[in-house]
Design an enzyme around this catalytic site. Structure first.
Site, PDB file in Angstrom:
ATOM      1  N   LYS A  89      53.869  -0.668  20.606  1.00 20.50           N
ATOM      2  CA  LYS A  89      54.406  -0.541  21.967  1.00 20.50           C
ATOM      3  C   LYS A  89      53.443   0.302  22.801  1.00 20.50           C
ATOM      4  CE  LYS A  89      59.054   0.196  23.819  1.00 20.50           C
ATOM      5  NZ  LYS A  89      60.266   0.988  23.635  1.00 20.50           N
TER       6      LYS A  89
HETATM    7  C1  E4P Z   1      62.907   0.302  25.699  1.00 21.07           C
HETATM    8  O1  E4P Z   1      62.082  -0.138  24.994  1.00 21.07           O
HETATM    9  C2  E4P Z   1      63.230   1.726  25.878  1.00 21.07           C
HETATM   10  O2  E4P Z   1      63.106   2.357  24.633  1.00 21.07           O
HETATM   11  C3  E4P Z   1      64.633   1.937  26.345  1.00 21.07           C
HETATM   12  O3  E4P Z   1      65.339   0.724  26.501  1.00 21.07           O
HETATM   13  C4  E4P Z   1      64.784   2.895  27.455  1.00 21.07           C
HETATM   14  O4  E4P Z   1      66.152   3.015  27.764  1.00 21.07           O
HETATM   15  P1  E4P Z   1      66.734   4.211  28.646  1.00 21.07           P
HETATM   16  O5  E4P Z   1      66.284   4.013  30.050  1.00 21.07           O
HETATM   17  O6  E4P Z   1      68.213   4.099  28.503  1.00 21.07           O
HETATM   18  O7  E4P Z   1      66.168   5.480  28.045  1.00 21.07           O
END
Ligand code: E4P
Length: 220
Positions: A89
């Site tokens: 990622k």
């Molecule tokens: C996605 O890959 C992120 O880890 C995540 O969905 C972020 O979510 P949040 O905005 O609720 O922290």
């Protein structure tokens, strides 16, 4: 529609598995910091434990913590060697898209994260990202429309037959999931509780209560 769970917590992953609702995992540095890990070695071993819980086509996105091209690429290559189910990622930055480009050409799958605009989604696809993660909830948080963005990205990707899969992230409510399903989004990633909230309907509870009462009143 794929349900990814946004967590690094093994118990939550087990719970999603037991519900039959686990198609993959996404993590990020904030989620990793909630687990009992205190260095890179422990983090990688934690990723490995998660990988051992995954089956068939399921994968886990593990985020790099480097911010410059050379280090991102090095970290991405190392993460990809931890387990074949790991998707690297990478944040949507200039060095990020260079790294995605490099890693993709080497056959390493990437998830381009922290995407908040149509323009960024085009760059993610052109870099060869396997997944793009637009953050719906965080867009809603600042009074814009996250679902509107997702719809536009889907349209753009269809226009050019981009292969990058849309993984709608920062999903906060069951409605986000329902709307993504109407748009035809490949996958959503959310905390397990949001998926459990899809279950909730007072008419189901009232109906079940009445069925049970009627049955018990008559049948011994
Ligand atoms: C996605 O890959 C992120 O880890 C995540 O969905 C972020 O979510 P949040 O905005 O609720 O922290």
């Amino acid at each position: 529609m794929k349900f990814f769970i946004d967590t690094a917590n093994l118990e939550e992953i087990h719970e999603a598995r037991s519900l039959g609702m686990l198609d993959g995992i996404t993590t990020n540095p904030s989620l990793i910091s909630k687990e009992s890990v205190s260095n890179q070695k422990e983090i990688r071993s934690h990723y490995l434990s998660i990988c051992h819980l995954l089956k068939n086509e399921e994968d886990i996105s593990a985020e790099v913590i480097s911010t410059n091209y050379e280090d991102m690429v090095k970290e991405g290559e190392e993460l990809s060697l931890v387990h074949p189910r790991i998707i690297v990622k990478i944040p949507m930055t200039q060095d990020g898209i260079k790294s995605i480009n490099f890693l993709s050409k080497k056959g390493i799958k990437t998830n381009c994260t922290l995407v908040f605009s149509e323009g960024q989604s085009i760059l993610a696809a052109k870099s060869g990202a396997y997944y793009v993660s637009p953050f719906i909830g965080r867009i809603d948080d600042i009074s814009y429309n996250g679902l509107h963005l997702i719809k536009n990205i889907k349209k753009i990707y269809e226009n050019y037959n981009f292969k990058t899969r849309i993984l709608a992230a920062s999903i906060r409510t069951p409605l986000h999931i329902i709307e993504c399903s109407k748009i035809g989004i490949y996958a959503v990633t959310s905390p397990i509780q949001v998926i459990k909230n899809l279950l909730r309907n007072p008419l189901t509870d009232i109906g079940l209560d009445k069925f049970m009462k009627d049955y018990k009143n008559k049948i011994i």
